[in-house]
Design an enzyme around this catalytic site. Structure first.
Site, PDB file in Angstrom:
ATOM      1  N   LEU A  45       0.835  -1.196   0.000  1.00 11.03           N
ATOM      2  CA  LEU A  45       0.000   0.000   0.000  1.00 11.03           C
ATOM      3  C   LEU A  45       0.865   1.240   0.000  1.00 11.03           C
ATOM      4  CD1 LEU A  45      -2.630  -1.109   2.663  1.00 11.03           C
ATOM      5  CD2 LEU A  45      -2.728  -1.363   0.181  1.00 11.03           C
ATOM      6  N   GLY A  46       2.066   1.099   0.495  1.00  9.72           N
ATOM      7  CA  GLY A  46       3.023   2.195   0.533  1.00  9.72           C
ATOM      8  C   GLY A  46       4.286   1.733   1.207  1.00  9.72           C
ATOM      9  N   GLY A  48       8.503   3.166   2.562  1.00 11.07           N
ATOM     10  CA  GLY A  48       9.378   4.292   2.822  1.00 11.07           C
ATOM     11  C   GLY A  48      10.723   3.826   3.321  1.00 11.07           C
ATOM     12  N   ASN A  49      11.434   4.747   3.979  1.00  8.32           N
ATOM     13  CA  ASN A  49      12.771   4.425   4.459  1.00  8.32           C
ATOM     14  C   ASN A  49      12.749   3.403   5.576  1.00  8.32           C
ATOM     15  OD1 ASN A  49      13.987   6.193   2.680  1.00  8.32           O
ATOM     16  ND2 ASN A  49      13.920   7.916   4.104  1.00  8.32           N
ATOM     17  N   SER A  51       9.609   1.491   6.780  1.00  8.50           N
ATOM     18  CA  SER A  51       8.556   0.491   6.897  1.00  8.50           C
ATOM     19  C   SER A  51       7.816   0.308   5.581  1.00  8.50           C
ATOM     20  CB  SER A  51       7.564   0.877   8.001  1.00  8.50           C
ATOM     21  OG  SER A  51       6.850   2.033   7.622  1.00  8.50           O
ATOM     22  N   VAL A  52       7.060  -0.768   5.536  1.00  8.93           N
ATOM     23  CA  VAL A  52       6.207  -1.075   4.392  1.00  8.93           C
ATOM     24  C   VAL A  52       4.825  -1.411   4.936  1.00  8.93           C
ATOM     25  CG1 VAL A  52       5.790  -2.657   2.470  1.00  8.93           C
ATOM     26  CG2 VAL A  52       8.131  -1.949   3.006  1.00  8.93           C
ATOM     27  N   LYS A  68       1.665  -3.419   8.882  1.00 10.24           N
ATOM     28  CA  LYS A  68       2.811  -2.516   8.820  1.00 10.24           C
ATOM     29  C   LYS A  68       4.055  -3.255   9.288  1.00 10.24           C
ATOM     30  CE  LYS A  68       3.160   1.022  11.638  1.00 10.24           C
ATOM     31  NZ  LYS A  68       2.992   2.370  12.201  1.00 10.24           N
ATOM     32  N   ASP A 180       0.963  15.050  17.045  1.00 11.04           N
ATOM     33  CA  ASP A 180       1.179  15.120  15.595  1.00 11.04           C
ATOM     34  C   ASP A 180      -0.151  15.099  14.845  1.00 11.04           C
ATOM     35  OD1 ASP A 180       2.867  15.501  13.463  1.00 11.04           O
ATOM     36  OD2 ASP A 180       3.252  13.372  13.132  1.00 11.04           O
TER      37      ASP A 180
END
Length: 586
Positions: A45-46, A48-49, A51-52, A68, A180
């Site tokens: 689904l996405g 990054g540096n 995690s997936v 995740k 956040d």
């Protein structure tokens, strides 16, 4: 008695101490290991540096979730952040379950605890820490705002804002500060399992609003902290997203280089920082750009410190926006002790219609919202405000991790992609937003972000007591109108990983015919279950939006209309790197 007591004491001494999860061990000989009880779709689904995120299916219940996978190798110095996020999500999930079991509801349109990302399962592998959460739609609130340039004030901004106020009231009542809150961390529920309801198409009350407000879910608790139980200096950290941080967080800038005495003189901040961020988000929803952003980060921080935000002259005198401006003024109060609480804001004229029942029960505590003076400008060295949507793109960022108890710090650098977009510079003397928007030039500056159920959930309106809580049991057939929240009964233990160490971390399936597994090692994990998998499921796409610059929630989603752009910013965070590399199998 003495002998028995002595024996019990000796036995207690021989028993191994319970180790906190995660164990962070590749072999994990002392822990019970299991084969993975989930299969994942081929496509992420996405990513990054750090995690997936992938769509996954529980092979026992056949329900769909988001998985995740946080890479241990890249988060080894930040493991306490992940532990903190996990602990909070687990604690919140248990509290929500307890509230639903006791049928603790109000008659208001929104229930805060219905709009928080649900944690279902968690486990560890040799390479990853894995969290199983609910599946959300592709596209977050940020993307919705940018695609539409701004949201409709009366039907969307008010309802979304009211929902988030209810969320903050719940979190703050539990002593939790999110730290956040921003558009990227507000997701929309994706109803993919059999028991999940669809909207009824009817409005609650005598006014219209966007029913998608019932799907809002607040995610990414990577920076969240418990106000009363956190370390003495944990709420003196310079963390968050620059566009959204409150003045009291700005005062913590450079805390990593401060002496213990200097740190001790800083005031501990708390729940009011979320109220400030709510004001920024409400403003962003209404106009499509954030209120304090300037040419540089230093100018932005100065404007935040002085509460110097851009006010469009035409919008300020528009009667339609009168209550909106008063609401954001309540949020943009420099002194956190005077800033309104979420409970107070529920009674504000801007959103009070969504809380008519609870407000009617608290008339004696109704705050006065009419005392605020006319909005005025504050002189600062920043001569220009930048009218822009805060960018989701990322840049090279230096991350400073502060061990405030030990007085030492270390820095590391994270690299990520950069995407340029036009900036909208607005002189303070210009009176028209439309004229300002024509002055497009330069490049969008990047801002920072650190990071990253089923049957039950019923409510009987016909048997509610005078306090607004239901007297009926959850067996009632009535449900809260338009609410899309459902709470799963506790799944059978044999269908969950429950924090164990998995020998086969990821079993991949294409969720379709033919039955294919991506690798031989995974096929052994699901061999005895593979016939149970529903092969008629078609691939779905969904996303849990977050940021790629931290160890917690890091991945991107893109679509044809709006390439994903993530926040970026510099921050310092309190991390006790006591685990050390020797405890990690990389």
């Amino acid at each position: 008695m003495t002998t028995a007591s002595s024996s019990a004491s000796q036995l207690q001494q021989r028993l191994p101490e319970e180790k906190p999860w995660p164990q962070l061990s590749g072999s994990n000989a002392d822990a019970q290991t299991f084969k993975c009880k989930y299969v994942t779709n081929h496509n992420s689904l996405g990513d990054g540096n750090f995690s997936v995120v992938k769509e996954c299916m529980n092979i026992h219940t056949k329900d769909l979730y988001a998985m995740k996978l946080i890479k241990k190798q890249t988060v080894k110095n930040k493991i306490q952040l992940i532990q903190r996020e996990f602990d909070l999500l687990r604690s919140i999930s248990e509290k929500i379950r307890d509230m639903e079991k006791k049928n603790e509801h109000s008659l208001d349109i929104f229930e805060g605890h219905h709009h928080i990302l649900q944690l279902f399962d968690y486990f560890e592998t040799a390479d990853n820490i894995v969290l199983i959460t609910q599946l959300c739609q592709k596209g977050d609130l940020y993307e919705k705002i940018v695609e539409n340039q701004c949201l409709d004030l009366e039907t969307q901004v008010t309802s979304y804002c009211a929902c988030l106020v209810s969320v903050l009231e719940f979190l703050h009542s539990q002593g939790i500060v999110h730290r956040d809150l921003k558009a990227e961390n507000v997701l929309f529920r994706l109803r993919v399992n059999e028991n999940e309801k669809n909207l009824q198409g009817e409005h609650h009350g005598d006014f219209k609003y966007d029913l998608l407000a019932h799907d809002l879910v607040l995610a990414d608790f990577g920076l969240a902290a418990e106000y009363n139980t956190s370390k003495v200096n944990s709420l003196k950290e310079f963390v968050g997203t620059i566009s959204y941080i409150a003045p009291e967080i700005v005062k913590c800038k450079g805390v990593g280089e401060m002496t213990p005495d200097q740190v001790g003189k800083l005031d501990k901040y708390g729940c009011p920082v979320d109220i400030w961020a709510l004001g920024v988000l409400t403003y962003f929803m209404a106009f499509g750009y954030t209120p304090f952003d300037c040419t540089t980060d230093d100018e932005t921080l100065e404007c935040i410190s002085k509460c110097d935000y851009y006010v469009d002259e035409q919008m300020m005198h528009d009667p339609k926006y009168e209550q909106f401006w008063n609401f954001v003024q309540c949020c943009f109060t420099i002194d956190p002790a005077v800033r309104r609480s979420a409970k107070n804001l529920k009674q504000h004229p801007f959103i009070k219609d969504y809380f008519a029942t609870s407000n009617s029960l608290n008339t004696k505590d109704t705050p006065n919202f009419s005392f605020h003076p006319t909005i005025r400008r504050v002189s600062s060295t920043a001569s220009m405000h930048t009218l822009r949507s805060p960018s989701k793109s990322r840049k090279t960022t230096t991350l400073a991790y502060l061990n405030m108890d030990g007085g030492s710090s270390e820095t590391s650098t994270a690299f990520s992609s950069k995407m340029d977009l036009p900036d909208l510079y607005v002189d303070r003397t210009i009176n028209s937003r439309e004229r300002s928007l024509n002055r497009i030039r330069d490049t969008l500056k990047k801002t920072l972000s650190m990071t990253s159920l089923k049957p039950a959930g019923t409510f009987d309106y016909l048997h509610a007591n005078k306090n607004g809580t239901s007297l009926s049991s959850s067996k009632s057939g009535l449900v809260k109108k338009n609410s899309t929240f459902v709470l799963d009964p506790k799944p059978p233990k044999n269908s969950l990983m429950n924090g164990c160490f998995s020998t086969t971390p990821e079993s991949r399936s294409n969720f379709n015919t033919p039955k294919t597994l991506s690798r031989q090692g995974s096929s052994t994990s699901v061999k005895k279950y593979v016939n149970e998998v529903d092969l008629l499921l078609t691939p779905r796409t969904a996303s849990m939006s977050s940021n790629d610059t931290t160890a917690i929630n890091d991945y991107d989603t893109t679509n044809d209309k709006n390439p994903a752009r993530k926040h970026a910013a510099s921050f310092q965070v309190n991390v006790d790197d006591s685990d050390g590399d020797e405890t990690m199998q990389i």
